[in-house]
Design a protein around this motif. Structure first.
Motif: not given
Length: 242
Positions: A24-44
């Motif tokens: 949901e908007p405004g949440q804090t999300v952790l990607d543990a072991g994010c590697g090259p950050g493939t999923d970070l933009p989708a989470l953002a």
């Protein structure tokens, strides 16, 4: 595993994981072991500009790629750290995910304890791991295919069957299990499977270790590229709450 993630099955399980997290908007999300950050933009994209996405990894090369991928996203932070000792305050995270990392770590239970520490009550956590015992490679010489899978699970991957254990381990860590799902990535191209599953590399290791006869192993590997190809394994997703 980047090619696996980019495949149809890979995209499907990642989409399922992100959907089940209920971001949901405004949440804090952790990607543990994010590697090259493939999923970070989708989470953002899901948490928006008022949210925060934190990617943690210990590999300098992966951290550099993650920072490059997310340099324009102000809501994303990339931190150096070990998933056994997450660089975050207790109870600071609303959502967390760890994807195909626990099979490699020294102590999966310690990592799950860390996820429990940094998440808030009511947080949702997504865990994804393969079960390499389910790896199948089609070949006329099925005995060698089975020997290859046994060698992979016993010698190549540290925690090769952790996928099937995720729900049990999460429960012991204090999480409540909400969803357990399975996806089957399928490989129809020999080159992609060789790159992702380490067919040639791991077969050579098995030969060098005396686990598979050299001529038999090389014939098996050569035969894989000579006709229609099939390989698959099971990927387990567990969604739990704090």
């Amino acid at each position: 595993m980047l090619r696996a993630a980019a495949s149809g099955s890979g995209r499907a399980y990642k989409q399922q994981l992100i959907d089940l997290l209920g971001l949901e908007p405004g949440q804090t999300v952790l990607d543990a072991g994010c590697g090259p950050g493939t999923d970070l933009p989708a989470l953002a994209e899901r948490v928006g500009e008022q949210g925060t996405v934190i990617g943690v990894d210990r590999d300098p090369a992966m951290l550099a790629r993650a920072r490059e991928r997310t340099h324009a996203l102000r809501e994303v932070e990339v931190r150096e750290g070990d998933v056994h000792a997450l660089p975050m305050d207790a109870g600071s995270v609303d959502r967390a995910k760890i994807d195909r990392v626990l099979m490699h770590v020294t102590e999966p239970t310690e990592v799950l304890a860390q996820l429990h520490r940094v998440t808030r009550p009511g947080a949702v956590i997504g865990l994804v791991e393969p079960d390499w015992d389910t790896l199948v490679v089609d070949a006329e010489d099925i005995r060698t295919s089975r020997a290859f899978t046994r060698y992979t699970t016993e010698e190549v991957v540290r925690h090769a069957t952790i996928g099937r254990s995720l729900a049990r381990l999460a429960d012991k860590a204090g999480f409540s299990i909400e969803t357990v799902a399975a996806t089957t990535p399928v490989f129809r191209e020999f080159e992609d499977a060789d790159h992702t599953l380490g067919l040639g590399r791991n077969m050579q290791q098995a030969i060098d270790a005396g686990r598979i006869d050299q001529d038999r192993g090389r014939r098996w590997f050569t035969s894989l590229s000579e006709g229609p190809f099939y390989a698959s394994f099971t990927l387990v997703t567990v969604i739990c709450s704090r």
